[in-house]
Design a protein around this motif. Structure first.
Motif: not given
Ligand code: ADP
Length: 173
Positions: A7-8, A113-114, A150-153
């Motif tokens: 996710s972004i 994980v972010a 996985i997330t891109m914050a």
């Protein structure tokens, strides 16, 4: 679908509910500006105390601590490369930051994980290039780890847009 596990989002990583968040640290691991400062401020003094015991960290590597007052159980501290024009191994070092963090997360059983956008703040790594390297590394890791998310914050919309473009480029590959 692989993209369902990547996710972004736009957001403050210190609010993330991920089991592990990644800190774009410096090699001293003793705190700094940007996301590093925000993570230490939100985690409280226990984080710095633990960081002092770690003896720093090489660029492109990662070290793990507890999350203290953060919602996350772990913080993965990784110094990304400082941009020096692109011929000093910056791409491989950036990929190393993502991969070392992900391997540590897997080792400690953190399934979510972010990441912040490592190196694209005060380290001045060009955003589009960083987003491509990060996305390629993350997608390759997710293919090997079907139980992880996985997330891109991203801190702002332009950053989010750059990672979305990179995902569109690599997602189908
Ligand atoms: P670096 O030194 O690796 O360049 P910076 O912290 O200067 O690290 O910047 C990395 C990215 O983190 C930038 O896109 C910056 O806008 C972003 N950032 C800053 N604070 C936060 C935060 N609280 N949550 C998520 N991203 C953040």
């Amino acid at each position: 679908m692989l993209e369902d596990r990547f996710s972004i989002v736009v957001g403050d990583i210190t609010q993330s509910r991920a089991e592990a968040i990644v800190n774009a640290a410096n090699t001293t691991l003793l705190g700094g500006s940007g996301v590093d400062g925000a993570i230490h401020a939100a985690a409280g003094p226990g984080l710095l105390e633990e960081c002092r015991t770690l003896g720093g960290c090489e660029t492109g590597h990662a070290k793990l601590t507890g999350g203290y007052r953060l919602p996350s159980r772990y913080v993965l501290h990784t110094p990304g490369p400082i941009w020096r024009g692109g011929t000093a191994g910056e791409d491989a070092l950036l990929a190393g930051s993502y991969l070392s963090s992900l391997r540590l997360a897997a080792e400690y059983g953190a399934k979510t994980v972010a990441f912040p956008s490592i190196s694209t703040g005060v380290y001045h790594f060009p955003l589009e290039r960083a987003a491509r390297t990060a996305t390629e590394t993350i997608l390759a890791f997710l293919r090997e780890h079907p139980d992880m998310e996985i997330t891109m914050a991203c801190f702002d919309e332009p950053t989010k847009a750059a990672y979305e473009r990179a995902l569109a480029e690599y997602g189908a590959a």
